[in-house]
Design a protein around this motif. Structure first.
Motif, PDB file in Angstrom:
ATOM      1  N   GLU A 109       0.598  11.022   8.610  1.00  0.00           N
ATOM      2  CA  GLU A 109      -0.523  11.852   8.856  1.00  0.00           C
ATOM      3  C   GLU A 109      -1.679  11.293   7.829  1.00  0.00           C
ATOM      4  O   GLU A 109      -2.858  11.493   8.337  1.00  0.00           O
ATOM      5  N   LYS A 110      -1.463  11.400   6.533  1.00  0.00           N
ATOM      6  CA  LYS A 110      -2.421  11.136   5.672  1.00  0.00           C
ATOM      7  C   LYS A 110      -3.112   9.746   5.917  1.00  0.00           C
ATOM      8  O   LYS A 110      -4.394   9.722   5.648  1.00  0.00           O
ATOM      9  N   LEU A 111      -2.284   8.674   6.274  1.00  0.00           N
ATOM     10  CA  LEU A 111      -2.890   7.464   6.608  1.00  0.00           C
ATOM     11  C   LEU A 111      -3.926   7.663   7.657  1.00  0.00           C
ATOM     12  O   LEU A 111      -4.943   7.073   7.837  1.00  0.00           O
ATOM     13  N   TYR A 112      -3.220   8.169   8.796  1.00  0.00           N
ATOM     14  CA  TYR A 112      -4.337   8.552  10.092  1.00  0.00           C
ATOM     15  C   TYR A 112      -5.418   9.225   9.779  1.00  0.00           C
ATOM     16  O   TYR A 112      -6.539   8.710  10.508  1.00  0.00           O
ATOM     17  N   LYS A 113      -5.307  10.286   9.076  1.00  0.00           N
ATOM     18  CA  LYS A 113      -6.599  11.173   8.734  1.00  0.00           C
ATOM     19  C   LYS A 113      -7.536  10.337   7.799  1.00  0.00           C
ATOM     20  O   LYS A 113      -8.631  10.494   7.966  1.00  0.00           O
ATOM     21  N   GLY A 114      -7.213   9.353   7.188  1.00  0.00           N
ATOM     22  CA  GLY A 114      -7.892   8.516   6.069  1.00  0.00           C
ATOM     23  C   GLY A 114      -8.565   7.478   6.969  1.00  0.00           C
ATOM     24  O   GLY A 114      -9.516   6.824   6.621  1.00  0.00           O
ATOM     25  N   GLY A 115      -8.148   7.181   8.131  1.00  0.00           N
ATOM     26  CA  GLY A 115      -8.790   6.231   9.170  1.00  0.00           C
ATOM     27  C   GLY A 115      -7.859   4.849   9.346  1.00  0.00           C
ATOM     28  O   GLY A 115      -8.247   3.805   9.967  1.00  0.00           O
ATOM     29  N   CYS A 116      -6.558   4.952   9.072  1.00  0.00           N
ATOM     30  CA  CYS A 116      -5.580   3.699   9.153  1.00  0.00           C
ATOM     31  C   CYS A 116      -5.242   3.907  10.701  1.00  0.00           C
ATOM     32  O   CYS A 116      -4.964   4.862  11.110  1.00  0.00           O
ATOM     33  N   ARG A 117      -5.397   2.465  11.535  1.00  0.00           N
ATOM     34  CA  ARG A 117      -5.208   2.470  12.832  1.00  0.00           C
ATOM     35  C   ARG A 117      -4.056   1.238  12.913  1.00  0.00           C
ATOM     36  O   ARG A 117      -3.648   0.960  14.137  1.00  0.00           O
ATOM     37  N   TRP A 118      -3.717   0.670  11.776  1.00  0.00           N
ATOM     38  CA  TRP A 118      -2.614  -0.377  12.066  1.00  0.00           C
ATOM     39  C   TRP A 118      -1.803  -0.442  10.619  1.00  0.00           C
ATOM     40  O   TRP A 118      -2.568  -0.537   9.645  1.00  0.00           O
ATOM     41  N   GLN A 139     -12.920  12.121   3.828  1.00  0.00           N
ATOM     42  CA  GLN A 139     -14.065  12.832   3.923  1.00  0.00           C
ATOM     43  C   GLN A 139     -15.229  12.369   4.590  1.00  0.00           C
ATOM     44  O   GLN A 139     -16.060  12.738   5.302  1.00  0.00           O
ATOM     45  N   ARG A 140     -15.155  10.921   4.360  1.00  0.00           N
ATOM     46  CA  ARG A 140     -16.164  10.108   4.832  1.00  0.00           C
ATOM     47  C   ARG A 140     -16.248  10.069   6.464  1.00  0.00           C
ATOM     48  O   ARG A 140     -17.225  10.148   7.321  1.00  0.00           O
ATOM     49  N   PHE A 196       0.762  -1.223  -0.084  1.00  0.00           N
ATOM     50  CA  PHE A 196      -0.012  -0.081   0.256  1.00  0.00           C
ATOM     51  C   PHE A 196       0.860   1.258   0.020  1.00  0.00           C
ATOM     52  O   PHE A 196       1.733   1.435   0.760  1.00  0.00           O
ATOM     53  N   ASP A 197       0.453   2.037  -0.775  1.00  0.00           N
ATOM     54  CA  ASP A 197       1.547   3.340  -1.038  1.00  0.00           C
ATOM     55  C   ASP A 197       0.652   4.523  -0.899  1.00  0.00           C
ATOM     56  O   ASP A 197      -0.215   4.573  -1.655  1.00  0.00           O
ATOM     57  N   PRO A 198       1.035   5.085   0.108  1.00  0.00           N
ATOM     58  CA  PRO A 198       0.051   6.464   0.634  1.00  0.00           C
ATOM     59  C   PRO A 198       0.077   7.479  -0.366  1.00  0.00           C
ATOM     60  O   PRO A 198      -1.118   7.992  -0.623  1.00  0.00           O
ATOM     61  N   LYS A 199       1.225   7.721  -1.120  1.00  0.00           N
ATOM     62  CA  LYS A 199       1.099   8.507  -2.239  1.00  0.00           C
ATOM     63  C   LYS A 199       0.473   8.424  -3.343  1.00  0.00           C
ATOM     64  O   LYS A 199      -0.486   9.178  -3.940  1.00  0.00           O
ATOM     65  N   LYS A 200       0.637   7.096  -3.747  1.00  0.00           N
ATOM     66  CA  LYS A 200      -0.397   6.653  -4.954  1.00  0.00           C
ATOM     67  C   LYS A 200      -1.721   6.520  -4.847  1.00  0.00           C
ATOM     68  O   LYS A 200      -2.391   6.345  -5.722  1.00  0.00           O
ATOM     69  N   SER A 201      -2.106   6.343  -3.351  1.00  0.00           N
ATOM     70  CA  SER A 201      -3.408   6.120  -2.983  1.00  0.00           C
ATOM     71  C   SER A 201      -3.917   7.323  -2.321  1.00  0.00           C
ATOM     72  O   SER A 201      -4.809   7.448  -1.489  1.00  0.00           O
ATOM     73  N   ALA A 202      -3.484   8.620  -2.785  1.00  0.00           N
ATOM     74  CA  ALA A 202      -3.956   9.684  -2.080  1.00  0.00           C
ATOM     75  C   ALA A 202      -5.321  10.186  -2.262  1.00  0.00           C
ATOM     76  O   ALA A 202      -5.999  10.691  -1.403  1.00  0.00           O
ATOM     77  N   SER A 203      -5.815   9.766  -3.534  1.00  0.00           N
ATOM     78  CA  SER A 203      -7.409  10.164  -3.663  1.00  0.00           C
ATOM     79  C   SER A 203      -8.252   9.164  -2.981  1.00  0.00           C
ATOM     80  O   SER A 203      -9.268   9.652  -2.366  1.00  0.00           O
ATOM     81  N   LEU A 204      -7.621   8.050  -2.701  1.00  0.00           N
ATOM     82  CA  LEU A 204      -8.542   7.140  -1.905  1.00  0.00           C
ATOM     83  C   LEU A 204      -8.438   7.507  -0.290  1.00  0.00           C
ATOM     84  O   LEU A 204      -9.362   7.417   0.255  1.00  0.00           O
ATOM     85  N   LEU A 205      -7.386   7.947   0.034  1.00  0.00           N
ATOM     86  CA  LEU A 205      -7.009   8.204   1.557  1.00  0.00           C
ATOM     87  C   LEU A 205      -8.054   9.634   1.737  1.00  0.00           C
ATOM     88  O   LEU A 205      -8.605   9.811   2.536  1.00  0.00           O
ATOM     89  N   GLN A 206      -7.924  10.503   0.627  1.00  0.00           N
ATOM     90  CA  GLN A 206      -8.883  11.779   0.599  1.00  0.00           C
ATOM     91  C   GLN A 206     -10.257  11.296   0.869  1.00  0.00           C
ATOM     92  O   GLN A 206     -11.200  12.132   1.529  1.00  0.00           O
ATOM     93  N   ALA A 207     -10.631  10.290   0.102  1.00  0.00           N
ATOM     94  CA  ALA A 207     -12.430  10.035   0.159  1.00  0.00           C
ATOM     95  C   ALA A 207     -12.489   9.454   1.307  1.00  0.00           C
ATOM     96  O   ALA A 207     -13.677   9.690   2.084  1.00  0.00           O
TER      97      ALA A 207
END
Length: 198
Positions: free
Chosen positions: A167-176, A145-146, A131-142
């Motif tokens: 930070e992007k992962l955590y804001k998106g909901g990542c906890r592990w 927002q949810r 999982f690449d946070p940079k390549k998945s930026a649009s998913l993390l943003q969505a």
């Protein structure tokens, strides 16, 4: 072992099941090896083209009773397939290939469908090889927002070690975050060594 599906199975597996049911000859099925009545291994030469993730049919989320939802620990999803790395110890078929991402709208629709049937309490496990946070930026943003999805990922330490990615992962909901410690990349080894010393 009676049958082996080689390479991608999205087209081959349904075709194989159809041949087993007697709808057409096994010789017409691509991507497979199998034993003939004499026990000899036959490999069909026909090969199917791989489907884009957007072409894979939507999952049938109602295959199981709604009652199993309480015992599910997580719902596995895939945002992208492929990993650019070529680690000698890895057996995943899509190593050494640029990741192919599925549309974010599709990912969200799948989450909603599973939750609608089995409940909204499940953690999402993104089963991307890396999982690449940079390549998945649009998913993390969505997902940010949810604000109602908690998820886990697996990745390489070099892709998740910087504060901005975390930070992007955590804001998106990542906890592990699962990090593979096996690596042939010298830069990743240095980061691992530094993290252990800290």
């Amino acid at each position: 072992v009676d049958y082996v599906v080689r390479n991608a199975g999205e087209v081959a597996l349904p075709a194989l099941l159809g041949a087993i049911e007697g709808r057409y000859p096994i010789e017409q099925v691509g991507n497979i090896s199998y034993k003939d009545p004499d026990g000899d291994v036959i490999t069909n030469t026909q090969m199917y083209s791989e489907l884009a993730l957007s072409q894979i049919p939507f999952p049938e989320v109602d295959l199981f009773s709604e009652s199993v939802g309480g015992s599910l620990r997580y719902i596995r999803q895939v945002h992208s397939l492929g990993c650019r790395s070529k680690c000698a110890f890895c057996s995943i078929r899509t190593i050494g290939r640029d990741p192919q991402a599925s549309p974010v709208e599709r990912n969200i629709a799948e989450i909603d469908a599973y939750r609608g049937r089995y409940g909204e309490h499940h953690t999402i496990y993104w089963g991307d090889e890396t999982f690449d946070p940079k390549k998945s930026a649009s998913l993390l943003q969505a997902l940010e927002q949810r604000g109602d999805v908690i998820f886990d990922i697996q990745t390489r330490i070099g892709l998740s070690a910087d504060p901005e990615a975390l930070e992007k992962l955590y804001k998106g909901g990542c906890r592990w975050v699962e990090v593979g410690l096996e690596t042939e990349n010298p830069e990743d080894r240095r980061k691992q060594k530094g993290a252990m010393q800290d």
